[in-house]
Design a protein around this motif. Structure first.
Motif, PDB file in Angstrom:
ATOM      1  N   ALA A  33      18.597 -28.132  15.801  1.00  0.00           N
ATOM      2  CA  ALA A  33      19.740 -28.156  14.890  1.00  0.00           C
ATOM      3  C   ALA A  33      20.971 -28.754  15.578  1.00  0.00           C
ATOM      4  CB  ALA A  33      20.041 -26.743  14.396  1.00  0.00           C
ATOM      5  N   THR A  34      21.144 -28.458  16.866  1.00  0.00           N
ATOM      6  CA  THR A  34      22.258 -29.030  17.639  1.00  0.00           C
ATOM      7  C   THR A  34      22.142 -30.546  17.703  1.00  0.00           C
ATOM      8  OG1 THR A  34      22.511 -27.036  18.998  1.00  0.00           O
ATOM      9  CG2 THR A  34      23.364 -29.094  19.906  1.00  0.00           C
ATOM     10  N   LEU A  35      20.923 -31.026  17.933  1.00  0.00           N
ATOM     11  CA  LEU A  35      20.704 -32.473  18.004  1.00  0.00           C
ATOM     12  C   LEU A  35      20.955 -33.130  16.647  1.00  0.00           C
ATOM     13  CD1 LEU A  35      17.430 -32.548  20.159  1.00  0.00           C
ATOM     14  CD2 LEU A  35      19.802 -32.763  20.926  1.00  0.00           C
ATOM     15  N   GLN A  36      20.573 -32.444  15.585  1.00  0.00           N
ATOM     16  CA  GLN A  36      20.801 -32.976  14.244  1.00  0.00           C
ATOM     17  C   GLN A  36      22.294 -32.983  13.907  1.00  0.00           C
ATOM     18  OE1 GLN A  36      18.264 -30.325  12.015  1.00  0.00           O
ATOM     19  NE2 GLN A  36      16.430 -31.572  12.334  1.00  0.00           N
ATOM     20  N   ALA A  37      22.991 -31.889  14.260  1.00  0.00           N
ATOM     21  CA  ALA A  37      24.424 -31.797  13.980  1.00  0.00           C
ATOM     22  C   ALA A  37      25.216 -32.846  14.761  1.00  0.00           C
ATOM     23  CB  ALA A  37      24.934 -30.394  14.325  1.00  0.00           C
ATOM     24  N   GLY A  38      24.712 -33.195  15.948  1.00  0.00           N
ATOM     25  CA  GLY A  38      25.370 -34.210  16.760  1.00  0.00           C
ATOM     26  C   GLY A  38      25.023 -35.622  16.351  1.00  0.00           C
ATOM     27  N   GLY A  39      24.215 -35.768  15.320  1.00  0.00           N
ATOM     28  CA  GLY A  39      23.828 -37.089  14.836  1.00  0.00           C
ATOM     29  C   GLY A  39      22.830 -37.806  15.717  1.00  0.00           C
ATOM     30  N   LEU A  40      22.167 -37.057  16.608  1.00  0.00           N
ATOM     31  CA  LEU A  40      21.212 -37.691  17.520  1.00  0.00           C
ATOM     32  C   LEU A  40      19.851 -37.898  16.884  1.00  0.00           C
ATOM     33  CD1 LEU A  40      22.131 -35.746  20.788  1.00  0.00           C
ATOM     34  CD2 LEU A  40      22.896 -38.009  20.062  1.00  0.00           C
ATOM     35  N   ILE A  41      19.501 -37.057  15.915  1.00  0.00           N
ATOM     36  CA  ILE A  41      18.236 -37.204  15.188  1.00  0.00           C
ATOM     37  C   ILE A  41      18.469 -36.853  13.728  1.00  0.00           C
ATOM     38  CG2 ILE A  41      16.745 -36.712  17.172  1.00  0.00           C
ATOM     39  CD1 ILE A  41      16.388 -33.856  16.081  1.00  0.00           C
ATOM     40  N   PRO A  42      17.675 -37.420  12.831  1.00  0.00           N
ATOM     41  CA  PRO A  42      17.800 -37.056  11.411  1.00  0.00           C
ATOM     42  C   PRO A  42      17.146 -35.699  11.155  1.00  0.00           C
ATOM     43  CG  PRO A  42      16.004 -38.608  11.698  1.00  0.00           C
ATOM     44  CD  PRO A  42      16.674 -38.477  13.049  1.00  0.00           C
ATOM     45  N   ALA A  43      17.380 -35.146   9.999  1.00  0.00           N
ATOM     46  CA  ALA A  43      16.754 -33.889   9.620  1.00  0.00           C
ATOM     47  C   ALA A  43      15.242 -34.090   9.476  1.00  0.00           C
ATOM     48  CB  ALA A  43      17.347 -33.387   8.305  1.00  0.00           C
ATOM     49  N   GLY A  44      14.501 -33.009   9.672  1.00  0.00           N
ATOM     50  CA  GLY A  44      13.050 -33.091   9.451  1.00  0.00           C
ATOM     51  C   GLY A  44      12.195 -32.633  10.617  1.00  0.00           C
ATOM     52  N   LEU A  45      12.710 -32.729  11.837  1.00  0.00           N
ATOM     53  CA  LEU A  45      11.923 -32.305  12.991  1.00  0.00           C
ATOM     54  C   LEU A  45      11.850 -30.783  13.024  1.00  0.00           C
ATOM     55  CD1 LEU A  45      10.479 -33.400  15.587  1.00  0.00           C
ATOM     56  CD2 LEU A  45      12.605 -32.898  16.812  1.00  0.00           C
ATOM     57  N   THR A  46      10.650 -30.242  13.221  1.00  0.00           N
ATOM     58  CA  THR A  46      10.449 -28.794  13.275  1.00  0.00           C
ATOM     59  C   THR A  46       9.996 -28.384  14.676  1.00  0.00           C
ATOM     60  OG1 THR A  46       8.120 -28.939  12.607  1.00  0.00           O
ATOM     61  CG2 THR A  46       9.766 -28.752  10.846  1.00  0.00           C
ATOM     62  N   PRO A  47      10.219 -27.131  15.076  1.00  0.00           N
ATOM     63  CA  PRO A  47       9.791 -26.675  16.403  1.00  0.00           C
ATOM     64  C   PRO A  47       8.305 -26.890  16.666  1.00  0.00           C
ATOM     65  CG  PRO A  47      11.324 -25.102  15.476  1.00  0.00           C
ATOM     66  CD  PRO A  47      11.024 -26.092  14.394  1.00  0.00           C
ATOM     67  N   ASP A  48       7.458 -26.637  15.669  1.00  0.00           N
ATOM     68  CA  ASP A  48       6.010 -26.778  15.862  1.00  0.00           C
ATOM     69  C   ASP A  48       5.592 -28.224  16.096  1.00  0.00           C
ATOM     70  OD1 ASP A  48       5.330 -24.096  15.681  1.00  0.00           O
ATOM     71  OD2 ASP A  48       5.278 -24.146  13.500  1.00  0.00           O
ATOM     72  N   ALA A  49       6.451 -29.168  15.754  1.00  0.00           N
ATOM     73  CA  ALA A  49       6.115 -30.580  15.942  1.00  0.00           C
ATOM     74  C   ALA A  49       6.264 -31.015  17.394  1.00  0.00           C
ATOM     75  CB  ALA A  49       6.990 -31.449  15.047  1.00  0.00           C
ATOM     76  N   VAL A  50       6.983 -30.218  18.191  1.00  0.00           N
ATOM     77  CA  VAL A  50       7.210 -30.613  19.589  1.00  0.00           C
ATOM     78  C   VAL A  50       6.791 -29.549  20.600  1.00  0.00           C
ATOM     79  CG1 VAL A  50       9.035 -32.300  19.139  1.00  0.00           C
ATOM     80  CG2 VAL A  50       9.634 -29.868  19.356  1.00  0.00           C
ATOM     81  N   VAL A  51       6.523 -28.324  20.134  1.00  0.00           N
ATOM     82  CA  VAL A  51       6.130 -27.232  21.019  1.00  0.00           C
ATOM     83  C   VAL A  51       4.895 -26.537  20.473  1.00  0.00           C
ATOM     84  CG1 VAL A  51       6.817 -25.051  22.114  1.00  0.00           C
ATOM     85  CG2 VAL A  51       8.541 -26.817  21.687  1.00  0.00           C
ATOM     86  N   ASP A  52       3.918 -26.251  21.334  1.00  0.00           N
ATOM     87  CA  ASP A  52       2.763 -25.448  20.934  1.00  0.00           C
ATOM     88  C   ASP A  52       3.026 -24.013  21.394  1.00  0.00           C
ATOM     89  OD1 ASP A  52       0.243 -24.082  20.776  1.00  0.00           O
ATOM     90  OD2 ASP A  52      -0.743 -26.034  20.649  1.00  0.00           O
ATOM     91  N   PHE A  53       3.473 -23.172  20.474  1.00  0.00           N
ATOM     92  CA  PHE A  53       3.846 -21.804  20.823  1.00  0.00           C
ATOM     93  C   PHE A  53       2.635 -20.908  21.081  1.00  0.00           C
ATOM     94  CE2 PHE A  53       7.528 -23.497  18.551  1.00  0.00           C
ATOM     95  CZ  PHE A  53       8.537 -23.196  19.455  1.00  0.00           C
ATOM     96  N   GLY A  54       1.440 -21.424  20.819  1.00  0.00           N
ATOM     97  CA  GLY A  54       0.227 -20.699  21.161  1.00  0.00           C
ATOM     98  C   GLY A  54      -0.141 -20.867  22.619  1.00  0.00           C
TER      99      GLY A  54
END
Length: 331
Positions: free
Chosen positions: A305-326
């Motif tokens: 959310a910080t990266l999105q608020a800073g305009g570094l990435i658009p909305a849409g990226l989710t935690p599960d898309a970049v981290v395997d919490f299992g």
């Protein structure tokens, strides 16, 4: 004569029984061969990989690991995507920015090495920079295309800096300390663990360090990643690599001098003093936040959310898309 014959017969019978009970030893499972990319060359922050090799932690986990010197975040992601490596160490925020932009998607984070970003502004005492606002009107050196520059707009916004008044000077990472020491720039945007090396390049002059984490507290630093395919289809392999690496990371921060010696043994060009300095400075960032390597899904969401608020990435990226919490340890 009769006694001798009977004795020999008994010996023969006993030997036959013994051999019939023996079972052939089970064939030892061959170690899984994998390649690992360091975050950047052979420096203190990466020493734990050679510690895992030297101490046999990889071998104990059934792994035959080839350690290769990595480069910038994007280059390590390219190596992973091309199948040239199965695991890599890199700056997580830089990787997540690239994922959010759609450049690289087929990776998953499996452990955090640094619980907070190590990206900082580093200047020398007497250069007139003691607070973020002092950067206005100054030249700041940074590695070309680095996460340091990518994050600066978000840092500047929160720290009250007019980013348009900061002039950037791009250079290769090894050249940065000399730029600062020679007065060609008044500050650097780099990892805070490099401050000891910068002081050495500046003839012992002390540094002033302004961490981005003071304003961007939810951002992680470096982490270990693997391909999305391995995380999904062979999580056991990923967990074994994770466990061996984190065991070595713990040993490294508890024995920085020995870890630096192990690094030097494997990579003769490494600087022991600088390596010890890096390991010592990064220790609070490794051991804070609960379990070593741990990650929290809500915190990852806040970082995105910080990266999105800073305009570094658009909305849409989710935690599960970049981290395997299992696979990641719980924070």
């Amino acid at each position: 004569m009769l006694v001798s014959v009977v004795a020999m017969a008994l010996i023969g019978t006993t030997g036959g029984c013994s051999s019939s009970k023996e079972k052939p030893a089970a064939a030892e499972k061959p170690a899984d061969k994998v390649t690992y990319l360091t975050a950047f060359g052979a420096v203190g922050r990466d020493a734990f990989a050679w510690v895992a090799q030297e101490k046999g932690y990889f071998k104990e986990s059934g792994l035959d690991v080839t350690i290769q010197l990595g480069a910038a975040t994007g280059e390590n992601l390219k190596g992973l995507a091309a199948g040239q490596a199965q695991f890599a160490n890199l700056d997580l925020i830089g990787a997540w920015i690239l994922a959010g932009k759609g450049d690289y998607k087929d990776f998953r984070t499996i452990a955090a090495i640094h619980q907070q970003s190590l990206v900082s502004i580093i200047s020398l005492e007497g250069a007139g920079i003691t607070s973020p606002k002092d950067l206005e009107g100054k030249k700041v050196g940074a590695a070309t295309g680095s996460v340091n520059q990518l994050l600066f707009p978000a840092y500047a916004k929160l720290a009250g800096i007019d980013a348009s008044k900061v002039q950037w000077v791009n250079a290769q990472p090894p050249q940065l300390p000399a730029l600062l020491a020679g007065g060609q720039v008044q500050a650097l945007s780099t990892f805070l663990i490099g401050s000891k090396g910068i002081e050495k390049a500046a003839g012992g002059k002390k540094t002033v360090v302004l961490p981005y984490s003071k304003y961007l507290g939810d951002l992680y630093g470096n982490g270990i990643i693997t391909s999305a395919k391995i995380a999904k289809e062979n999580p056991d392999l990923a967990k074994r690599f994770r466990d061996a690496s984190l065991k070595a990371l713990k040993y490294t921060i508890e024995h920085p001098d020995e870890a630096a010696q192990i690094l030097k043994k494997a990579q003769p060009a490494a600087d022991i003093t600088a390596a010890v300095g890096e390991i010592t400075l990064m220790t609070p960032y490794v051991s804070s936040g609960g379990a070593i390597g741990g990650m929290d899904q809500e915190r990852v969401a806040r970082a995105i959310a910080t990266l999105q608020a800073g305009g570094l990435i658009p909305a849409g990226l989710t935690p599960d898309a970049v981290v395997d919490f299992g696979i990641t340890p719980k924070a």
